[in-house]
Design an enzyme around this catalytic site. Sequence first.
Site, PDB file in Angstrom:
ATOM      1  N   ASN A 174       0.808  -1.228   0.000  1.00  0.00           N
ATOM      2  CA  ASN A 174       0.000   0.000   0.000  1.00  0.00           C
ATOM      3  C   ASN A 174       0.842   1.279   0.000  1.00  0.00           C
ATOM      4  O   ASN A 174       0.383   2.323  -0.459  1.00  0.00           O
ATOM      5  CB  ASN A 174      -0.918  -0.022   1.234  1.00  0.00           C
ATOM      6  CG  ASN A 174      -1.587   1.311   1.488  1.00  0.00           C
ATOM      7  OD1 ASN A 174      -2.535   1.691   0.793  1.00  0.00           O
ATOM      8  ND2 ASN A 174      -1.076   2.055   2.471  1.00  0.00           N
ATOM      9  N   TYR A 220       3.760   9.319 -11.365  1.00  0.00           N
ATOM     10  CA  TYR A 220       2.808   8.540 -10.565  1.00  0.00           C
ATOM     11  C   TYR A 220       2.068   7.531 -11.452  1.00  0.00           C
ATOM     12  O   TYR A 220       1.956   6.349 -11.108  1.00  0.00           O
ATOM     13  CB  TYR A 220       1.823   9.492  -9.886  1.00  0.00           C
ATOM     14  CG  TYR A 220       0.838   8.811  -8.968  1.00  0.00           C
ATOM     15  CD1 TYR A 220       1.229   8.363  -7.711  1.00  0.00           C
ATOM     16  CD2 TYR A 220      -0.480   8.605  -9.354  1.00  0.00           C
ATOM     17  CE1 TYR A 220       0.331   7.729  -6.869  1.00  0.00           C
ATOM     18  CE2 TYR A 220      -1.388   7.981  -8.518  1.00  0.00           C
ATOM     19  CZ  TYR A 220      -0.975   7.546  -7.271  1.00  0.00           C
ATOM     20  OH  TYR A 220      -1.864   6.917  -6.437  1.00  0.00           O
ATOM     21  N   SER A 221       1.581   7.990 -12.603  1.00  0.00           N
ATOM     22  CA  SER A 221       0.846   7.097 -13.514  1.00  0.00           C
ATOM     23  C   SER A 221       1.740   5.948 -13.970  1.00  0.00           C
ATOM     24  O   SER A 221       1.310   4.787 -14.008  1.00  0.00           O
ATOM     25  CB  SER A 221       0.352   7.872 -14.738  1.00  0.00           C
ATOM     26  OG  SER A 221      -0.491   8.929 -14.353  1.00  0.00           O
ATOM     27  N   ILE A 225      -9.719   8.824  -3.253  1.00  0.00           N
ATOM     28  CA  ILE A 225     -10.072   8.353  -1.908  1.00  0.00           C
ATOM     29  C   ILE A 225      -9.741   9.482  -0.924  1.00  0.00           C
ATOM     30  O   ILE A 225      -8.712  10.157  -1.066  1.00  0.00           O
ATOM     31  CB  ILE A 225      -9.290   7.064  -1.551  1.00  0.00           C
ATOM     32  CG1 ILE A 225      -9.417   5.995  -2.659  1.00  0.00           C
ATOM     33  CG2 ILE A 225      -9.757   6.522  -0.202  1.00  0.00           C
ATOM     34  CD1 ILE A 225     -10.771   5.372  -2.855  1.00  0.00           C
ATOM     35  N   LYS A 269       2.291   3.383 -11.184  1.00  0.00           N
ATOM     36  CA  LYS A 269       1.124   2.529 -10.922  1.00  0.00           C
ATOM     37  C   LYS A 269       0.838   1.618 -12.119  1.00  0.00           C
ATOM     38  O   LYS A 269       0.332   0.511 -11.953  1.00  0.00           O
ATOM     39  CB  LYS A 269      -0.095   3.384 -10.567  1.00  0.00           C
ATOM     40  CG  LYS A 269       0.056   4.155  -9.247  1.00  0.00           C
ATOM     41  CD  LYS A 269       0.232   3.219  -8.051  1.00  0.00           C
ATOM     42  CE  LYS A 269       0.156   3.967  -6.721  1.00  0.00           C
ATOM     43  NZ  LYS A 269       0.324   3.082  -5.548  1.00  0.00           N
TER      44      LYS A 269
HETATM   45  P1  NAD Z   1      -1.222   8.594   2.548  1.00  0.00           P
HETATM   46  O1  NAD Z   1      -0.280   9.628   2.074  1.00  0.00           O
HETATM   47  O2  NAD Z   1      -2.324   8.993   3.464  1.00  0.00           O
HETATM   48  O3  NAD Z   1      -0.406   7.394   3.254  1.00  0.00           O
HETATM   49  C1  NAD Z   1       0.731   6.862   2.636  1.00  0.00           C
HETATM   50  C2  NAD Z   1       1.413   5.887   3.569  1.00  0.00           C
HETATM   51  O4  NAD Z   1       2.567   5.372   2.880  1.00  0.00           O
HETATM   52  C3  NAD Z   1       1.931   6.510   4.855  1.00  0.00           C
HETATM   53  O5  NAD Z   1       1.752   5.597   5.916  1.00  0.00           O
HETATM   54  C4  NAD Z   1       3.431   6.685   4.598  1.00  0.00           C
HETATM   55  O6  NAD Z   1       4.222   6.617   5.783  1.00  0.00           O
HETATM   56  C5  NAD Z   1       3.697   5.483   3.719  1.00  0.00           C
HETATM   57  N1  NAD Z   1       4.906   5.618   2.893  1.00  0.00           N
HETATM   58  C6  NAD Z   1       5.212   6.582   1.983  1.00  0.00           C
HETATM   59  N2  NAD Z   1       6.404   6.330   1.432  1.00  0.00           N
HETATM   60  C7  NAD Z   1       6.861   5.184   1.999  1.00  0.00           C
HETATM   61  C8  NAD Z   1       8.026   4.404   1.843  1.00  0.00           C
HETATM   62  N3  NAD Z   1       9.001   4.738   0.981  1.00  0.00           N
HETATM   63  N4  NAD Z   1       8.187   3.305   2.606  1.00  0.00           N
HETATM   64  C9  NAD Z   1       7.216   2.945   3.493  1.00  0.00           C
HETATM   65  N5  NAD Z   1       6.084   3.631   3.666  1.00  0.00           N
HETATM   66  C10 NAD Z   1       5.908   4.730   2.931  1.00  0.00           C
HETATM   67  O7  NAD Z   1      -1.785   7.919   1.225  1.00  0.00           O
HETATM   68  P2  NAD Z   1      -3.122   7.099   0.911  1.00  0.00           P
HETATM   69  O8  NAD Z   1      -4.052   7.999   0.224  1.00  0.00           O
HETATM   70  O9  NAD Z   1      -3.576   6.341   2.103  1.00  0.00           O
HETATM   71  O10 NAD Z   1      -2.541   6.105  -0.207  1.00  0.00           O
HETATM   72  C11 NAD Z   1      -2.234   4.749   0.029  1.00  0.00           C
HETATM   73  C12 NAD Z   1      -2.031   4.067  -1.318  1.00  0.00           C
HETATM   74  O11 NAD Z   1      -3.207   4.234  -2.106  1.00  0.00           O
HETATM   75  C13 NAD Z   1      -0.871   4.668  -2.126  1.00  0.00           C
HETATM   76  O12 NAD Z   1      -0.175   3.642  -2.778  1.00  0.00           O
HETATM   77  C14 NAD Z   1      -1.591   5.542  -3.129  1.00  0.00           C
HETATM   78  O13 NAD Z   1      -0.853   5.731  -4.310  1.00  0.00           O
HETATM   79  C15 NAD Z   1      -2.847   4.746  -3.372  1.00  0.00           C
HETATM   80  N6  NAD Z   1      -3.920   5.570  -3.931  1.00  0.00           N
HETATM   81  C16 NAD Z   1      -4.488   6.578  -3.205  1.00  0.00           C
HETATM   82  C17 NAD Z   1      -5.458   7.359  -3.783  1.00  0.00           C
HETATM   83  C18 NAD Z   1      -6.139   8.471  -3.046  1.00  0.00           C
HETATM   84  O14 NAD Z   1      -6.946   9.183  -3.669  1.00  0.00           O
HETATM   85  N7  NAD Z   1      -5.868   8.686  -1.760  1.00  0.00           N
HETATM   86  C19 NAD Z   1      -5.874   7.104  -5.103  1.00  0.00           C
HETATM   87  C20 NAD Z   1      -5.272   6.081  -5.810  1.00  0.00           C
HETATM   88  C21 NAD Z   1      -4.314   5.299  -5.210  1.00  0.00           C
END
Ligand code: NAD
Length: 244
Positions: free
Chosen positions: A89, A154-155, A187, A158
């Site tokens: 994640n 980012y794209s 999200i 993923k």
């Molecule tokens: P967030 O920023 O709230 O949380 C990200 C988490 O990742 C944090 O706990 C952070 O400590 C951890 N992190 C970041 N870099 C790290 C690393 N190098 N090693 C270990 N941990 C690391 O983000 P979120 O919105 O909860 O996103 C979680 C996942 O969902 C991500 O992969 C994100 O790309 C994906 N995502 C989120 C959305 C959205 O709209 N929020 C949309 C599509 C995909």
Amino acid sequence: MKQHAALITGASRGIGAAIAEKFASGGWNLALTCIHSREKMEALAGRLHASYGVTCLTFTGDMGKEADVRNCFGQIEEHFGGVDVLVNNAGISRVGLFTELSLEDWEHVMTTNSTSVFLCSRQALPYMLKQKSGSIINISSVWGCVGASCETAYSASKGAVNALTMALAKELAPSHIAVNAIACGAIDTDMNACFTEEERAELAGEIPAGRFGQPEEAAELAFSLACQTPYLTGQIIKLDGGWI
Ligand code: NAD
């Protein structure tokens, strides 16, 4: 009966924290990681242990770095032997024009979002292969399916996760190990804290469901995937309110 264990990377907040809560409520032991917010993650681990009686290991480190991933799995092996489910994640986003993207930023995004999936999956697999069961769930993005302007790194990161999901699923299906991805839309987490109220409303208006998704909805889907037959594998499941 053996208690199941799951590793959730990036679990200090947002989607990862919601996934941790969902698995804990189902009685799973957990290993949680984050990169900076150690205190926040430990508070979550303490709360999950108190509420559900599960063991919660915590690890602070960079899941894009091989040495950190090895250390993390060292602790997991010591306490749980290995994990039955890996939720990749951890992730970051970068917004900006492609022409202004530095190599450093590109590499940071690719390492955090894609290399971490490779490193954690490779480390988790010997245990799963020995058991001939397991599930890898990659938290991806709809931008990995269709691309987003001003989010090229980012794209791409993923998109790599999605392709890895499909390829690895084929390689692991004979061993009854499932590999799937959840391609999230918008999200409601701190990752989107950069949007103004106006921008949020505009974005929500573009989503047929009329709203952002909640981290708990991604957690529900991740948990249900973990409980499915391994015959369900290689899927990139969009969780986006009909957006893309
Ligand atoms: P967030 O920023 O709230 O949380 C990200 C988490 O990742 C944090 O706990 C952070 O400590 C951890 N992190 C970041 N870099 C790290 C690393 N190098 N090693 C270990 N941990 C690391 O983000 P979120 O919105 O909860 O996103 C979680 C996942 O969902 C991500 O992969 C994100 O790309 C994906 N995502 C989120 C959305 C959205 O709209 N929020 C949309 C599509 C995909």
